[in-house]
Every structure is written in structure tokens, then in C-alpha cells.
Scaffold this motif. Structure first.
Motif, PDB file in Angstrom:
ATOM      1  N   GLY A 100       0.824  -1.205  -0.066  1.00  0.00           N
ATOM      2  CA  GLY A 100       0.107   0.158  -0.107  1.00  0.00           C
ATOM      3  C   GLY A 100       0.724   1.203   0.005  1.00  0.00           C
ATOM      4  O   GLY A 100       0.104   2.378   0.114  1.00  0.00           O
ATOM      5  N   ILE A 101       2.191   1.160  -0.022  1.00  0.00           N
ATOM      6  CA  ILE A 101       2.838   2.307   0.067  1.00  0.00           C
ATOM      7  C   ILE A 101       2.649   3.204  -0.998  1.00  0.00           C
ATOM      8  O   ILE A 101       2.741   4.627  -1.026  1.00  0.00           O
ATOM      9  N   GLN A 102       2.617   3.086  -2.371  1.00  0.00           N
ATOM     10  CA  GLN A 102       2.462   3.653  -3.624  1.00  0.00           C
ATOM     11  C   GLN A 102       1.054   4.762  -3.382  1.00  0.00           C
ATOM     12  O   GLN A 102       1.221   5.888  -3.528  1.00  0.00           O
ATOM     13  N   GLN A 103      -0.058   4.035  -3.223  1.00  0.00           N
ATOM     14  CA  GLN A 103      -1.289   4.493  -2.693  1.00  0.00           C
ATOM     15  C   GLN A 103      -0.988   5.483  -1.505  1.00  0.00           C
ATOM     16  O   GLN A 103      -1.677   6.858  -1.580  1.00  0.00           O
ATOM     17  N   THR A 104      -0.427   5.351  -0.441  1.00  0.00           N
ATOM     18  CA  THR A 104      -0.298   6.197   0.821  1.00  0.00           C
ATOM     19  C   THR A 104       0.621   7.471   0.181  1.00  0.00           C
ATOM     20  O   THR A 104      -0.021   8.473   0.729  1.00  0.00           O
ATOM     21  N   LEU A 105       1.809   7.135  -0.476  1.00  0.00           N
ATOM     22  CA  LEU A 105       2.428   8.387  -1.122  1.00  0.00           C
ATOM     23  C   LEU A 105       1.394   9.446  -2.095  1.00  0.00           C
ATOM     24  O   LEU A 105       1.729  10.615  -1.576  1.00  0.00           O
TER      25      LEU A 105
END
Length: 524
Positions: free
Chosen positions: A110-115
């Protein structure tokens, strides 16, 4: 023994204590605001794109890293694993351009969406990227997705030749994102063994000994896969002292793993009879790391720590000076129980804020506490020397900085983390001292922006904490017993003392800060 005698035994060279003796001019910001500003500078200084940009110098068809020059001939491959690796990879690709052939990185789920949600687009890869992003390790635990990413990384590394360069990006959380059990061991079997060891009280060294023996890529395995290619590892450290073999379990650092050592650890904790047959088969085979006579790091590997707690403290000190403080770094490796750590900071505050020469008992107690909390006697005496001279010569306000990762003994089931509990305990230690702006302020915050299972990174406290809590009907002892520091600070003055920086995109452990106001000059 007098205070002067205690300090004279460890008199430092002036440059070790701080840079320059010019008395700073205090700005008009509150102590609280300045503390938050200094913490923000610490976090900003270790952003993943920033540390890569400052460490990799592009000169036409070469890159220079820590004085080592590497020729680019459209021969660069990239792999990475860790919580901050996405931003590191984006900057690395921008620097090397079309010399990058391909890459694979393993990053948190989920890191890409969070960024994207937090407006951190500069830490994301461009649409035409040559780097494959694989997300996994939900809840920071190795899983099938992370294992799949590890297999892709292993495959890429294994296909390289002596003409290739492999750029390896590593940050905190990398170990969980690079699980590659030695066949026929399954991922679940490996996890079960390490969990049993941890539950039995095994040390971090013992856990890593076993983990490396059961892993194909840890303990230098990745570098071996990439041989004979040149390997360049850029490391953002989240471990005290920056030990290369412990950060993400050292995939680019050769380490000897001997089956008898692993068997001895398992036997010591009475787990040998319960380990799976696959584990016994692997340990019963030939030595995984063959020769103790070979160097720890092979000649084809450059390991470069490009970001660490020390760098964060350096950036914090620079900002502190801009805000009117004289920065002094105590130590970057504070550890041990928060009770002892908070006591040390309380003693330092009383030592610094004393209008007369402090009783020698304060220095003696600090020197006794030092070894238990990761602070050398030399560093303590150097710091006391600077604080003593500041008081007697009137050098103005001081910002005492430290870093590390203290530990919390869990006695309850409340919400909190080590930084909020440390701030709460230091607040008790400061009881009776003057309130800001004439009294000290303490801040403790995690550079990853998250302290335990909370949205806060830490908290800010001062000598008025106890009275403020009493006035609002909050029993500090009960909150501490239940490890419920977040609930305490949330209720106290509507959470105004909480430190909530949001998503920081980095992690180099914690930053501790003690702001000490100017003390009137002692006339002797």
C-alpha cells in the motif's frame, strides 16, 4: 570529589562539544515551536531522495559514491527492499537515467497509494520507469508477496556478468521484505523457528545467526548471487551503531554461518527437538558460508551508509543553531529501559539549569546510569563540561540532542509507544523546574512518524506536566502502569503536547531533544 574535579578527568577538545562559541541570538518563537522545528529538520535531513542525491554524484558517464568511481555503460541494474526504498529508487533512476537497464524493488503493501494520498509524488517512480515495484509484507511481516519479490530480486542478481553494476537500495524493514528461505524450508517454517526463539528470550545476535543460516539472501547471500558483477549498496540505517550485518540482516555483507553455531543456539533454548525436518536437513548440510579466512565484505561489494541517526542529529543541530540554540550532541545510540533513560535526561536538565554549581551527586549518578543506556562516560563528561561552561560563562540557550531506541517494559494494554512514554516519564523528572520560556523543554519523537500503534511520533513535555495533569484529574502513575501514554497526552490539553508530523517516508530511529534556556552567569 568536587564537580570541577569530576569534569576535569574527562576534559574534551572544544570541537567535540559543539561548533563555535558565538552566543546565538534567540528568536521569538516559543520553546515548543522551536522543538518541533528542530525535529522537522532532523526528519527532512534523512529523506530517502535527499540522502541518495547527496551521496551519488553523476559525472557524465560515471557515478562517484564515497570516493569510488563507477563507469556507466547502460549496465546498471537496481534492486531494493525496505520502507524508504521507493523514494530512494525514484531518485537513483533520475540520476543514472537510461544507463539503468532494469530494476526490482520490494516495498511495503500500500505504500504507493499512501504516498499519493499524502502528496509525496516526488517519491514515486515515473510512468516510464524501468523499475518493477512489488508490494508485500503486510503489518511488517514476511508473506508470500514479499517472498515472490525476493525471488525476482534473486533472479535479476543471478543473471549479471562481470560487466554489470548492481545498485542495491536498503532501508529499515528490509528484512521482512526479502524473505528467501533455503530450500526445502518453507517461509512459514522459518517464521515459526524465529518466533519461538524470540519468545524464548533469544538475543538479537542469536536471532540473526539463525535467520541468516535459514536464508538464501541474508548474510551476504545477495552479493554472492550477483558475483562477478560489481555491487554497490546504499543503506539508510535504522540500527544503533549502523552495523552493516544487522541492517536488513546484511544481504550484501558476507558473514560466516556455521551449522554447529545454529544448532547450539537452538539447543540452548531447548528448541532443537521441535524444529521442522527441513531445518534439520539444511543445518546438517555443508557450511553455508564456507571460509572464515575470507574478508567480511567481498572485493566486488561497496557498502555505503548514506543516512543514519547521526546525520539526522547533525541536521537537527544546524536548525537548532538557526533558532538561537547552541547544539550539543550527547550520543546517537541511547538504549535501555525508558525508566533509566528518563532519569538521565532529568538529571541532565537539573545539572544544566542549576543556578549554582550542581552537587557532585548528580554527576556521579549520571555516570552510573550511562553504561545502562548506551552513553559512554566520555560523552557524558564532555556534555557536562559544555553545560557547566555554558552556565558559568553565559553562552545562552542550549539544545542537547541524542538518538537511539529505548525499550519499554510492557505491564499494561494501553495505547502508546516508547517516545510518548519517555516524554511522560521525563515530564515527571522535570517536576519542580521552572516552566518555559525560563525552564527546559524535552521532546522525543520517532523519525518514522509513528510511535507504537498510534498516529503520533512522540510528545513534548516540561516541568509543568505534573501540575497540569493534576488539574485535569489525570493520574500519571495509572497511565504509566497501563502503558497508556498516548491516551494520557491525547486527553491532556486536547493533545497539544503530541508530536504528529504525519507520513515521514523515512526511519533512522528516534530523536531526543532537551532545550535548555539561558542561565544567569555565575559570579565567582
Amino acid at each position: 570529589m568536587s564537580m570541577a574535579r569530576v569534569l576535569s578527568l574527562f576534559r574534551p577538545q572544544p570541537f567535540l562539544a559543539f561548533v563555535g562559541r558565538r552566543k546565538p541570538t534567540l528568536c521569538k518563537m516559543s520553546m515548543d515551536s522551536r522543538a518541533r522545528g528542530v525535529f522537522a529538520a532532523a526528519v527532512e535531513g534523512v529523506q530517502p531522495d535527499t540522502v541518495v542525491r547527496q551521496s551519488v554524484e553523476r559525472k557524465e558517464d560515471t557515478v562517484v559514491i564515497q570516493g569510488h568511481k563507477f563507469t556507466l555503460k547502460h549496465n546498471l541494474h537496481l534492486v531494493g527492499f525496505g520502507k524508504a526504498v521507493l523514494g530512494m529508487a525514484a531518485e537513483a533512476e533520475r540520476i543514472v537515467g537510461d544507463h539503468l537497464v532494469k530494476g526490482v524493488i520490494s516495498v511495503p503493501h500500500g505504500i504507493q497509494q499512501t504516498l499519493q494520498q499524502h502528496g509525496k509524488d516526488h517519491l514515486l517512480l515515473k510512468e516510464n520507469t524501468r523499475i518493477e515495484v512489488m508490494e508485500g509484507a503486510k503489518h511488517n511481516l514476511p508473506d508470500a508477496d514479499a517472498q515472490k519479490a525476493a525471488e525476482r530480486i534473486k533472479q535479476l542478481a543471478s543473471e549479471l556478468t562481470e560487466k554489470d553494476l548492481l545498485l542495491v537500495l536498503i532501508s529499515g524493514g528490509g528484512s521482512a521484505l526479502l524473505p528467501a528461505p533455503v530450500p526445502p524450508i518453507s517461509l512459514q517454517e522459518k517464521l515459526d523457528v524465529t518466533r519461538k526463539l524470540a519468545a524464548a528470550g533469544a538475543t538479537i545476535q542469536e536471532l540473526n545467526t539463525v535467520r541468516r543460516a535459514l536464508s538464501f539472501l541474508k548474510g551476504g547471500g545477495l552479493a554472492q548471487c550477483a558475483h562477478p558483477a560489481q555491487v554497490i549498496a546504499l543503506i539508510l540505517s535504522d540500527v544503533i551503531g549502523d552495523p552493516l550485518d544487522l541492517i536488513a540482516s546484511g544481504p550484501t555483507v558476507r558473514s560466516e554461518v556455521w551449522p554447529e553455531e545454529v544448532l547450539s543456539v537452538l539447543e540452548h533454548y531447548k528448541l532443537l527437538s521441535s524444529v521442522p525436518a527441513s531445518v534439520k536437513d539444511v543445518l546438517g548440510g555443508p557450511c553455508i558460508r564456507e571460509s572464515k579466512d575470507e574478508p567480511n565484505t567481498p572485493g566486488h561489494v561497496l557498502n555505503a551508509v548514506i543516512g543514519s541517526n547521526s546525520l539526522a542529529l547533525k541536521c537537527a543541530g544546524r536548525r537548532a543553531r538557526e533558532l538561537g540554540f547552541r547544539p550539543v550532541v550527547l550520543a546517537p545510540g541511547v538504549c535501555g529501559d525508558v525508566k533509566s533513560v528518563s532519569r538521565l535526561y532529568g538529571l541532565l536538565a537539573r545539572f544544566a539549569c542549576s543556578r549554582e554549581e550542581p552537587p557532585p551527586e548528580i554527576a556521579a549518578e549520571m555516570l552510573r546510569l550511562g553504561p545502562d543506556v548506551g552513553v559512554e562516560s566520555w560523552d557524558l563528561c564532555r556534555t557536562m563540561q559544555v553545560l557547566d561552561e555554558g552556565r558559568t560563562e553565559g553562552w545562552g540557550a542550549t539544545c542537547l540532542l541524542a538518538g537511539g531506541e529505548p525499550t519499554v517494559e510492557l505491564t499494561g494494554k494501553g495505547r502508546g509507544g516508547r517516545n510518548q512514554e519517555l516524554a511522560l516519564r521525563v515530564g515527571l523528572e522535570l517536576r519542580g523546574l521552572e516552566l518555559p520560556p525560563n525552564g527546559p523543554v524535552f521532546l522525543s519523537g520517532g523519525t518514522d512518524g509513528q510511535d507504537g500503534p498510534t498516529e503520533a511520533a512522540g510528545a513534548i513535555t516540561d516541568g509543568g506536566l505534573y501540575e497540569e495533569a493534576q488539574a485535569q484529574g489525570l493520574d500519571i502513575d495509572n497511565f504509566l502502569t497501563n502503558n497508556d501514554s498516548n491516551t494520557f497526552f491525547t486527553r491532556l490539553s486536547d493533545g497539544q503536547r503530541l508530536l504528529v508530523p504525519g507520513l515521514t517516508c523515512t526511519n533512522v530511529m528516534d530523536v531526543h531533544m532537551l532545550l535548555i534556556p539561558p542561565i544567569p552567569i555565575i559570579i565567582k
